[in-house]
Scaffold this active site. Structure first.
Site, short mmCIF file in Angstrom:
data_model
loop_
_atom_site.label_atom_id
_atom_site.label_comp_id
_atom_site.label_asym_id
_atom_site.label_seq_id
_atom_site.Cartn_x
_atom_site.Cartn_y
_atom_site.Cartn_z
N ASP A 61 82.31 -25.43 -31.10
CA ASP A 61 82.70 -24.40 -30.14
C ASP A 61 83.65 -23.38 -30.75
O ASP A 61 84.69 -23.04 -30.15
CB ASP A 61 83.36 -25.03 -28.90
CG ASP A 61 82.50 -26.09 -28.24
OD1 ASP A 61 81.27 -26.00 -28.34
OD2 ASP A 61 83.07 -27.00 -27.61
N GLU A 217 76.07 -20.58 -21.18
CA GLU A 217 77.49 -20.96 -21.21
C GLU A 217 78.15 -20.37 -22.45
O GLU A 217 77.58 -19.56 -23.17
CB GLU A 217 77.63 -22.48 -21.21
CG GLU A 217 76.97 -23.14 -22.40
CD GLU A 217 77.10 -24.66 -22.41
OE1 GLU A 217 77.96 -25.18 -21.66
OE2 GLU A 217 76.37 -25.32 -23.17
#
Length: 529
Positions: A61, A217
């Protein structure tokens, strides 16, 4: 060459150095004749090119910003503390540890393994931004909500505070007019205005619903040439990176694919990360790839702009070896620290505890030059054990070469019921350890909670080793009394990347009690090869 005892004589050290020099000379002379392959440990090839993965370890991430001539990357560490790791680079290729923004997380007893845990939960998908001489980190935990860290310098110290509202996969954005927004959501992406305290200043406004498939997302927000770009992902192992574009922060937005790499290999399914512009005007993106049991590895890809849209890679695929970014200067090759002799009075930034540490149950000063782990509360198994010190394994660029972790451990002060050793931790996990019971000591190997092998211990100083392969997804365990000849113990661990844990497999040093607290072990050193 193995690490030797720290009280080795000067003559022994001189002999070791002489052997090392002769070995290097032999390699220089014989390597071309023998066809020996160079073992590669970092992305920089030393010839103006780099090779993906950018970092062959679990830094998922990623969000990345440039401040002046320095680049800063934040990644997900979840339940590991010190955590919310910040990396720094000056060329986007060679990275180093900068800080761990959150030393411990005292917002729930579950982070202390006090009757509950936060495996698969905790901090994730952090947004990093720099505004008005302050660094900001915005993240969510699924159970405790939203948090903001701030600091004048990326090296810290960082201050953390809980926010009145959390945002899923937040993308913090400071607009030109001074307004603050956060983009967030899963499937449906919303924009929320924030006040100067980072509390909602208005309602969540739905601006886009994913159209390619479910699960849009990981949004980050950029303003480039008058357009707002929402840089998002359709997650999963076969991830897709997309950009949404609008002249207005609230839309309407249109969507284009940035990259959808479907070719098996080190760039398959590359997704979720950041857009970066260098000081020379080049554009790049750092995304990640689900890379097996070792976790999710960052990947550096060039960006070209086509009709106002970012396009990553070359000809629809992620690059593997490519020319390095032009940052105006050449910077030295850097390699992350992994091995440790525990000679300092603080832990290196490569280490993180499994959940919050108990500060009274470990020490680097009680036996200088050693890590002492003191057995704390009585528990039933390793998953419940406090003060397991963990580290990410780094994969070799030659996937045929496994990764090896070795520790030297002194166990004389263990108490009955104590279990101490070296683990490979995820779900399932396995370990090789010393267990003291009824005044005696055995070497044991445990795989997924089951005792597989046990042999009597012949010395209170023992060397433990785990050899693990990201490509075969297998780990083996062995022991030695002289750090030269190792004997395998037990069976193979079949490693997995389970979402129940949601971090890559990690090496773990541990000592836990099953009968009474207070026993301790000393780790002299840990090496990763």
């Amino acid at each position: 060459m193995p690490i030797t005892d720290k009280n080795s004589s000067a003559s022994a050290l001189f002999a070791m150095k002489r052997v090392a020099i002769l070995s290097i000379l032999c390699l220089l002379i014989l390597a071309p004749m023998c066809g020996l392959r160079t073992r590669k440990f970092h992305s920089d090839n030393g010839d103006g090119t780099y090779t993906n993965p950018l970092i062959p370890a679990d830094f998922p991430d990623p969000d990345v910003i440039r401040v002046g001539d320095a680049y800063y990357m934040v990644s997900t560490t979840m339940f590991v503390f010190p955590g919310v790791t910040i990396l720094r680079s000056f060329d986007l290729v060679n990275w180093e540890y900068c800080s761990n923004a959150v030393p411990r997380f005292d917002f729930s007893p579950c982070y202390d393994l006090d009757g509950c845990n936060r495996y698969g939960h905790g901090q994730w998908a952090t947004s990093i931004r720099y505004h008005n001489s302050t660094f900001y980190l915005l993240f969510i935990t699924l159970d405790e909500g939203g948090f903001l860290c701030s600091a004048a310098n990326a090296e810290g110290p960082w201050e953390i505070r809980q926010l009145p509202k959390g945002f899923y996969d937040p993308g913090l954005f400071f607009d030109d007019d001074g307004k603050i927004y956060v983009a967030h959501g899963y499937g449906d992406i919303s924009i929320t205005p924030l006040d100067e305290h980072f509390a909602p200043a208005g309602p969540d406004s739905l601006v886009y619903t994913g159209t390619i498939r479910h699960g849009l997302e990981g949004t980050h927000v950029y303003k480039i040439d008058g357009y707002y770009y929402l840089y998002c992902t359709y997650g999963g192992r076969d991830g897709i990176q997309v950009a949404l574009r609008s002249r207005n922060i609230y839309g309407p937005y249109e969507e284009k694919i940035v990259i959808r790499d479907t070719v098996p290999g080190v760039t398959f399914g590359i997704h979720q990360g950041a857009l970066i512009q260098t000081q020379t005007g080049e554009w790049w993106t750092i995304l990640f790839v689900d890379s097996g049991p070792f976790g999710r590895f960052p990947s550096l890809q060039p960006i070209s702009w086509v009709d106002g849209w970012p396009v990553a890679g070359v000809d629809g695929r992620g690059v593997i070896t490519y020319k390095k970014p032009d940052v105006g200067k050449v910077h030295p090759v850097r390699q992350f620290p992994a091995s440790d002799t525990f000679d300092d009075d603080v832990l290196g930034m490569q280490w993180g505890w499994n959940h919050n540490p108990n500060p009274g149950k470990w020490s680097l000063t009680q036996h200088p030059g050693h890590l002492r782990l003191i057995a704390g509360k009585v528990v039933e198994n390793l998953r419940e054990a406090p003060n397991m010190l963990t580290q990410r394994p780094f994969a070799h660029y030659d996937q045929a070469v496994p990764t090896m972790g070795t520790v030297k451990m002194e166990v004389e002060a263990m108490k009955d019921g104590d279990i101490a050793g070296l683990a490979v931790f995820q779900d399932p996990y396995a370990y090789i350890a010393v267990k003291r019971e009824k005044g005696g000591m055995n070497l044991i190997m445990v795989n997924n909670g089951e005792l597989v092998a046990s042999v009597p211990l012949r010395s209170t100083i023992i060397y433990l080793r785990s050899i693990l392969s990201n490509s075969t997804e297998k780990a083996n365990f062995a022991y030695s009394y002289d750090n030269r000849v190792f004997q395998r113990l037990g069976n193979e661990l079949k490693m997995r990347f389970s979402l129940k844990v949601f971090t890559g497999n990690k090496f773990g040093l541990f000592n836990y009690a099953t009968q009474e607290s207070g026993g301790y072990v000393d780790f002299d050193w840990f090496t990763m090869n």
